[in-house]
Write an enzyme that holds these catalytic residues in place. Structure first.
Site, short mmCIF file in Angstrom:
data_model
loop_
_atom_site.label_atom_id
_atom_site.label_comp_id
_atom_site.label_asym_id
_atom_site.label_seq_id
_atom_site.Cartn_x
_atom_site.Cartn_y
_atom_site.Cartn_z
N GLU A 51 -51.32 -0.73 -19.97
CA GLU A 51 -52.62 -0.06 -19.89
C GLU A 51 -53.03 0.36 -21.29
O GLU A 51 -52.18 0.69 -22.13
CB GLU A 51 -52.51 1.17 -18.97
CG GLU A 51 -53.84 1.93 -18.85
CD GLU A 51 -53.87 2.99 -17.76
OE1 GLU A 51 -52.81 3.24 -17.14
OE2 GLU A 51 -54.95 3.57 -17.53
N ASN A 96 -56.19 3.90 -14.81
CA ASN A 96 -57.41 4.70 -14.86
C ASN A 96 -58.37 4.18 -15.93
O ASN A 96 -59.59 4.29 -15.79
CB ASN A 96 -57.10 6.17 -15.14
CG ASN A 96 -56.25 6.80 -14.05
OD1 ASN A 96 -56.00 6.19 -13.02
ND2 ASN A 96 -55.79 8.02 -14.30
N ASN A 196 -58.99 0.16 -9.51
CA ASN A 196 -57.75 0.91 -9.61
C ASN A 196 -57.88 2.29 -9.00
O ASN A 196 -58.79 3.06 -9.37
CB ASN A 196 -57.36 1.06 -11.09
CG ASN A 196 -56.16 1.97 -11.28
OD1 ASN A 196 -55.03 1.56 -11.00
ND2 ASN A 196 -56.40 3.20 -11.73
N GLU A 197 -57.01 2.63 -8.07
CA GLU A 197 -56.88 4.00 -7.53
C GLU A 197 -58.20 4.69 -7.25
O GLU A 197 -58.39 5.86 -7.61
CB GLU A 197 -56.05 4.85 -8.52
CG GLU A 197 -54.61 4.44 -8.58
CD GLU A 197 -53.72 5.37 -9.41
OE1 GLU A 197 -54.24 6.33 -10.00
OE2 GLU A 197 -52.51 5.11 -9.47
N TYR A 268 -44.91 7.48 -8.12
CA TYR A 268 -44.10 7.99 -9.23
C TYR A 268 -43.19 9.08 -8.71
O TYR A 268 -43.59 9.87 -7.85
CB TYR A 268 -45.00 8.53 -10.35
CG TYR A 268 -45.83 7.44 -10.99
CD1 TYR A 268 -45.29 6.61 -11.96
CD2 TYR A 268 -47.15 7.23 -10.61
CE1 TYR A 268 -46.04 5.60 -12.54
CE2 TYR A 268 -47.91 6.22 -11.17
CZ TYR A 268 -47.35 5.42 -12.15
OH TYR A 268 -48.09 4.41 -12.72
N GLU A 316 -47.84 -0.10 -9.25
CA GLU A 316 -47.43 0.97 -10.18
C GLU A 316 -46.28 1.72 -9.54
O GLU A 316 -46.44 2.26 -8.44
CB GLU A 316 -48.58 1.95 -10.49
CG GLU A 316 -49.70 1.36 -11.31
CD GLU A 316 -50.69 2.42 -11.80
OE1 GLU A 316 -50.30 3.59 -11.96
OE2 GLU A 316 -51.85 2.06 -12.02
N GLN A 373 -44.96 2.07 -17.31
CA GLN A 373 -45.59 0.96 -17.96
C GLN A 373 -44.56 0.22 -18.80
O GLN A 373 -43.38 0.52 -18.70
CB GLN A 373 -46.74 1.47 -18.81
CG GLN A 373 -47.82 2.16 -17.95
CD GLN A 373 -49.07 2.57 -18.75
OE1 GLN A 373 -49.24 2.27 -19.92
NE2 GLN A 373 -49.95 3.31 -18.08
#
Lengths: 532, 532, 532
Positions: A51, A96, A196-197, A268, A316, A373
Site C-alpha cells: 500500500e 485505505n 477497499n473496506e 488483524y 488483509e 503488508q
C-alpha cells in the site's frame, strides 16, 4: 487496512493458575490419511500487500539512490527477500489509500506527476511510483499484481478507465496513453478488488451495504464488458466485529453474486488487554470468520438456486499492534512517515504461522490471501533508508509455508489438550494441517502449539495406502519457530536472532513423535519412500 | 405434506446410450478410517409421521373391531410392524391437517367429540383419536411423540393451551382437564413444531415469511415460558423449489434464532417426466437442501455473532408419486378416504435407502427426520380394513438402517464412476455412509448404486487403528435390496415378494469387495475382531 | 437498443390445419366516418434513429472519400434516400452507446478528437462525427435532431454542460466553445432523452427504478433551468417483457411527472421459435404496450390530482432478428463493425407497415416514434462502403405512410375474420387505420392482412357527410406491399426486387372493394370529389 481491529472485549477471567503448571506435558494425537482431503494448495494463498502507506513503497520496495537500487529505483536487496519469502501475489495500491487515489497521477513522466495529500494516512504522496512502475516491479520480482480500484471518491467510469489503461490493446485513448508511457503490451492484470473496506466509517467514501452493492454491481458489469478475463473481488467486512458483519456480505452478494468470483475478508490480531491466550488462538477467529462468510455466500446461492461457490479472498491479515498506533487523526503530514512499523517477536511469528495453518485448512473456499503488508508497515521485511533490509520473525513461518505447502491439503484427525481462552472458550492447544504432493511423495505437516504454558508431545500416524507399507514415510526435516524468550525479535543489529531451528521429530515404524514446546510453530517434512 | 414437490424441470438430455451398455461394470473405491467422523448417530433420525389424513389413523394404526385391535381400538399387528421398523419418533397430528385442527375436539369422552370437516384433505374427521389417545399409543409402541401446534387458523393462545394440557402439572384448569380425562401424569412431550408448511399457498392460513416469523417468535417465547424443557422446530421450506426458499429461512431465523433449536425441511421425490436417473439421485437434492439450510442458519448466526448451531429437522421426506394424486380440490368428502396409498417398488426402496444415507451423512446438522407417513398414506406399512398389515418395499432399508446405524457416523473417502442426471448434472453412481460403534466394535456400511444400467464393483478398505492390525474387521452380514425386476412390489397376496437378501461381500486381508447391481441398496455389517 | 427483445414464450399450439386451407377467402368490412377521429397525425411519428453503432454513422450517413460525399464527408446519396423515406426526427447518438459517451470527445477539431473504446458495442469510436456534425447534417437533410444525454457513466453536470453547449447564447464558457467550433447560432435542440434504457441490466450504469427516477428528476430540473423550451423524455421500459415493466414507469413518473412531457417505449419483433403468426400480429404487442404505459401515466396523474397527460415516445421500434445476434460479449473490438445488418424480406415489411398502423391508431397519446435505426443497423437503408445505397423492403411502407398520412387519424369500425396466435390469442386478420385531411379532401387508408394463409376481401364504406353526396370519394391510388415469395429481399444487385405495386381496389358507388392477399400491406388513397 482498517482501524477497528477485532478487539474482542471479554470479561471472563482466564485461568490464573496456568503459569504454575509450566512443567506439565500435554498430548496431541494426529491421524493423517492422504485419502481425506480439503482441497488444492492454491498458490495465491501466499499473497502480500503493498500500500502507499508509511514506508512500504518509498524507502521500502523503492528507494532511488540506495546502493542496491536498480535502474528504476527499486531496491534489489528487498526484491531478493521478497523472492525468498515466496510471495506469489501482491495487492496494490491500497488499502485505505486507494479510496482517494487518482491513478492518473501515478502514470506518465515522473517529473510531471503531482504531489498530492493522501487523506487516508495524512501523508504527502509524491506519485513517483504508480501503476506502471508497480506492475514492472511485480513482473521482475515474479509476483502477480492484484489491483484495487477507487470506489471511495470515484466510481464506475474511473474504474473502467484504469482497466482500459492496464488491459486494453492499443488503438484507443487510454491504452494508447499506456503505450506512450512505454508499455506496448497490456499489463493483463487478472484480479481486481472492487474498492477497499467500504463498510468502515474510517474509509473515505464509506458506504452502506446497499450503496456499495449497487456501485460494485454496476462497476463489475462494466469491467467485465471491457475484459472478460478479469476476476473480481467484492468488498466483504473489514473485520468480524463490524456491526454490519454478515448482513453486509449478504446484501452485497444478493446484488453481485453473478458478477464476482471472490469476496474479501480482513483481520488483524494482537493481545487485547494482555489476553495472550486468545491472541495465540487468533486462528479461531479467522476460522469462524471464513465459515461465516462461506455460509453467507452459500445462503445467497441457495436463494438464487445456484451451484456457484463464491470464494473468500482473505486479502488483509496479520498481527498488528493497534494499541501502539495513535490513529490517523494524530498523524503529522509528511512524506513516507514511519507508520506502524511493528517489530515482531517469536510469539507473533507463532501466531502468523498458526494463521497460515487456518488458511490452508480452508483451502476449499479460500482462494487468495494477502499478508498485510510486505515491507516496513506491519511487515515481514524491515529496511533502513540507505541501509540494509532484514527479516522479521514473522518472515520465517510464511517463507517455510509458501515453500513447502504443495499439492493437496489433507484433513487431519486431531485429538489435543484444550486451552481456555477468554475470546473463544476452550480451544485445541495443538492445531495441524498438512499437504501432500502425490507426484513428489512429499507430505508436509504444519503444527502450532498455542499453549503458552505447556509443551505437548505430538504423536502422528499416517494411514498406509490401500495394501501398502505402513511405514512408507521417512522424515526429511523438522523446523521449529520457538525461543526460550518468546519476546525475542530480529533487529538491524541482530537480524538472525530468531530463525527456524531443527526440532526433535523422529519416526518409529509408522508413527512420528515430536516435542512441541509451549508457543511454538513447526514445519515437519516427510516424503514417501521410493517416490523420488 | 405439501403439494409442490421438487419437480425439477430440466431440458438437458440424459445420456441416450445408457441402455446400450447394460453389462458394463463400474468401480467404486471406498476408504474408511474411524478417526474421520461426521457426528453421532442420532436416534431421532429414524422418525415417522402420523397425520390425520386418509387411512393413516383410521383403519391404519386405529381400527376398533379389527381382530388384532387392543382394548383401546389400536391394531396390535400394525404396532408390531412399527416396532420392527425401528421408528423412534412420530410427528403428529399433521401436516396440513394441523393448520385447521382444534385439539380440544380430540380429548374427553369419545361419544362427546364432534365430527368436523377437515379443510386440508376435505375429509370427515370423527375425532375418535386425539392427543391423549395418540400419546398413549406412542408410549405403548415405544416411540417419542413430536407434536405440532396449529398456527394456521389459530395462534399463541391455543398453542400454549395445548402445551399446558399436555405438560403442566395438575392444579390449574388445563392440566386438571387432562387429569379428568384419565392422565394424571403430564405427557412431557419435548419436541414441538411451530405449525406446518406455512410457506405453502396450499396451507390453510398460509403466511409470508415476516408474518410467520412474528407469530412463531411470540408463540415460541410463550411456550418456553410454560415449559423450559421443550425443543422447538420452526417451519422451514416445504421444498427446495419454493420461490421463497432461503429467504424464508433467513427471515424466520432472524426473528426466532434464540428461541428455536431446529428448523424444518420437507421433500418428496418421484421420477419427473420419466426422469429415473434424477430420481435415483434424489439424495443430491436432499444434500443440497440440507447444505443450503445450514448455510442460512449459520449466516444468521454470523449476523448475530453467535456460535449457536440451529439444527435441521427433516420432518417430512419420502418417495411420493404426486403425479398420481389428483389434488385436494377434486376429493369427495368422506371419512378415512383412500388417499395417496402409493404402492412402492424396488426402485423406490433403493431411493428411500439412499435418502437415509444422505441423512446420516449430515449427522452433524440433521437432528431429526420423519419419513412421511407411517401407515397407508405413502407409507412403509399397508393395511386392509379388517384384514392384514404388510411391509412395503421401502420398509426394509428403513428397518435395516434404524437397526444397524449405531455409534458415530464416519466420513468415507469415495471414488466412484459418475452418472449423468438432468436435474443435478454428473453425480457419483455409488454413495456410501458408515457408522462405527467403538464399544461393540461394529462397523456398518450403507451403500447405494444409483446407476440404473451399470453394476459396480465395490472395493472397501478400513484404515487400521494406530499401531493396530490392518485386518481387524470381519464380515458379519451383507444384505441387499435389489431385484431383477425393479418394478416388483409387495402386495397383500405376495407380502414377501421383495425382502433383503444376502449379498456377495467378502473380506480378503484388509480389503472388502462386493458386487453392487444396478439400482441396489446395501447394508454391510463388519465387526472388529475380538471387541465383543 | 436493448438486448432483451420481446421474446414472447408461449405454449399454446397454433392452428395446424391452416396450411391446408390456403385458398379460403376471408372477409373484412370497414366503415369510415370522418366525424369519428383519434387525434392529429403528428409529424414526429415518422422519426428514426442514428446511433454510434456498427455502420450506422461511419460508412452509413458519413463516409469521407465516398464519391457521393459532401464537403463535410456525409454521403449525399444516403441523405437523398433519407429525404425520400420521409423521416422527420432523428434520435442521436444512442442507444446503449450514449451511456458511456463523452460528448466533449466529439466536438472541436477532428484531428484532436480521441479514439475511444465504446463498451456498449465493444467498438472503436473515432469521434470523427459528433454533436455539431450531426446537427449540421440533420439541418441539411431537413430532420429535427433529438438528443440523448449520458445518465449511465455520467449525470446531471454533463447533461447540463451538453445542453449549454448546444442551446445557450454565446457569452459563457460552453456556448463560447461552440462558437469557437464554428456555430455561432445555438443548435436549439428541443427534444432531449434523459438517458437510454437504464432499466436494462445490459446498460452501462444500469439503475433501479428509484435510482433512475432520482437522477432523471434532478437532471430534468437542472436542464429546464438552463432552457425552458426543452421537451424531456424519461426512460420507460426497454420492452414489455422487462421484469420491472409497469412498476418502472410508475416509480419514474411519481418523481418526474411535472418535469417531463414524454416517457419512452422500445420494442423489437421477430418470429420467436418460428412463430410467424404471432410475428405478423406484433402490432398487438405494441398496442398493449402503449395502452399499459398510458394507463400507468394516467394512474400517476390520478395520484397527483393532475390533468396532465404524459405522452409516449416510442423511440425505438422495428423488426430485429435478435436470434441472429451473438451478443455484445462475443464481439471482436473493431472500428465500424458490421453489426446486426439484418436483410429484411417482404414479411418483415408487412410487419413494419402494421406497426405504423398501430402507432397511428394511438395518435392521441403517442407523440413521437423512431424506427431503429436509419442506415445499415437494422435499417431501411443499406450501403456498401465506397458503393451504392439502396432501399430495403421495409423502406416502402414507412415512406408511403410518412408521405400520405396527413391531417387527422380516423377511428374505423372494422369487422374481420380472426387469426389464432400463440402469443396473443385470436386477433383480427385485417387491421386498418385511416387519415383524413379536411383541407385537401384526401383520405388515406392503411390496411394490413396479417394472415399468412388466407386472402381477404375488403369492403370499405365511407359515411357521406350530413346531407352530402354518398359517392363523394374517388380512388386515387392503391399500392400494395406483397409478393408471391414472402421471403423476397432487396439486394445491391436487385435493389428493386420488392417495391410497392398497384392493387385492385375499385369503387362502386359509395363502396370500395379490394383483395388483400395473405401477408400484405396496403396504402389506399382516396380524395373527396371537388375539394381540390
Amino acid at each position: 487496512m482498517g482501524c477497528d481491529g477485532t478487539r474482542v472485549a471479554v470479561v471472563i477471567e482466564g485461568r490464573p493458575s496456568a503459569t504454575v503448571e509450566e512443567d506439565r506435558m500435554g498430548r496431541a494425537t494426529v491421524r493423517l490419511d492422504p485419502a481425506f482431503t480439503v482441497g488444492p494448495v492454491r498458490p495465491r494463498m501466499f499473497g502480500s500487500f503493498v500500500e502507499h502507506m508509511g514506508r512500504c513503497v518509498y524507502t521500502g520496495i523503492y528507494e532511488p539512490g540506495h546502493p542496491a537500487a536498480d535502474e528504476l529505483g527499486f531496491r534489489t536487496d528487498v526484491a531478493e527477500l521478497v523472492r525468498e519469502l515466496g510471495v506469489t501475489l501482491v495487492r496494490y495500491p491500497g488499502g485505505n489509500f486507494v479510496s482517494n487515489y487518482r491513478w492518473e497521477d501515478g502514470v506518465g513522466p515522473k517529473a510531471d506527476r503531482p504531489r498530492q495529500l493522501d487523506l487516508a494516512w495524512r501523508s504527502v504522496e509524491t506519485n513517483q511510483v504508480g501503476t506502471d512502475d508497480f506492475v514492472d516491479w511485480a513482473r521482475r520480482v515474479g509476483v502477480e499484481p492484484m489491483m484495487a480500484v477507487n470506489l471511495g471518491t470515484r466510481g464506475l467510469q474511473d474504474a473502467v478507465d484504469l482497466l482500459l489503461y492496464c488491459n486494453a490493446r492499443p488503438g484507443t485513448r487510454l491504452p494508447d496513453q499506456r503505450v506512450a508511457n512505454g508499455h506496448v503490451e497490456p499489463h493483463d492484470i487478472r484480479v481486481w478488488c472492487l474498492g477497499n473496506e467500504l463498510d468502515g466509517l474510517w474509509q473515505i467514501g464509506h458506504k452502506t451495504a446497499e450503496e456499495y452493492a449497487r456501485v460494485a454491481e454496476e462497476t463489475a458489469r462494466a469491467m467485465r464488458q471491457v475484459d472478460g478475463r478479469v476476476e473480481l473481488v467484492a468488498c466483504g467486512s473489514s473485520n468480524r466485529a463490524m456491526p454490519t458483519f454478515g448482513t453486509w456480505e449478504r446484501v452485497v452478494l444478493e446484488r453481485c453474486f453473478d458478477l464476482v468470483e471472490h469476496i474479501s475478508a480482513h483481520a488483524y490480531y494482537e493481545p487485547v488487554d494482555g489476553d495472550v491466550d486468545s491472541f495465540l488462538a487468533a486462528g479461531e477467529d479467522m476460522h469462524r470468520f471464513i465459515e461465516a462468510v462461506v455460509a453467507t455466500a452459500d445462503h445467497v446461492a441457495a436463494v438464487k438456486g445456484s451451484d456457484k461457490r463464491v470464494m473468500v479472498s482473505f486479502d488483509e491479515w496479520n498481527v498488528w499492534y493497534h494499541s501502539r498506533f495513535p490513529g490517523e487523526r494524530s498523524l503529522e503530514i509528511r512524506e513516507a512517515p514511519e507508520l506502524i512499523e511493528d517489530v515482531y517477536d517469536v510469539r507473533d511469528a507463532v501466531v502468523v504461522g498458526s494463521l497460515l495453518i487456518t488458511l490452508l485448512q480452508h483451502a476449499d473456499r479460500v482462494s487468495m490471501a494477502c499478508q498485510a503488508q510486505l515491507v516496513n508497515v506491519i511487515a515481514p521485511i524491515l529496511t533502513r533508508p540507505g541501509g540494509p533490509a532484514w527479516r522479521q520473525t514473522i518472515f520465517h513461518p510464511f517463507a517455510l509455508t509458501a515453500r513447502y505447502a504443495r499439492g493437496t491439503v489433507l484433513r487431519p484427525a486431531v485429538v489435543s489438550d484444550r486451552v481456555e481462552t477468554r475470546a473463544y472458550g476452550p480451544v485445541d492447544a495443538v492445531v495441524v494441517t498438512a499437504t501432500h504432493d502425490p507426484e513428489s511423495g512429499d507430505l508436509t505437516v504444519f503444527v502450532v502449539n498455542r499453549s503458552r504454558t505447556e509443551s505437548s508431545e505430538l504423536t502422528l500416524d499416517v494411514a498406509p495406502p490401500v495394501g501398502g507399507d505402513p511405514t512408507a514415510y521417512v522424515l526429511v526435516e523438522h523446523l521449529v519457530v520457538h525461543d526460550e524468550d518468546p519476546s525475542a525479535t530480529n533487529t538491524e543489529e541482530r537480524p538472525h536472532r530468531v530463525t527456524p531451528h531443527p526440532g526433535d521429530a523422529a519416526v518409529d515404524g509408522a508413527t512420528l513423535t515430536a516435542t512441541l514446546p509451549a508457543t511454538s510453530w513447526h514445519c515437519i517434512r516427510l516424503t514417501e519412500r521410493g517416490v523420488r
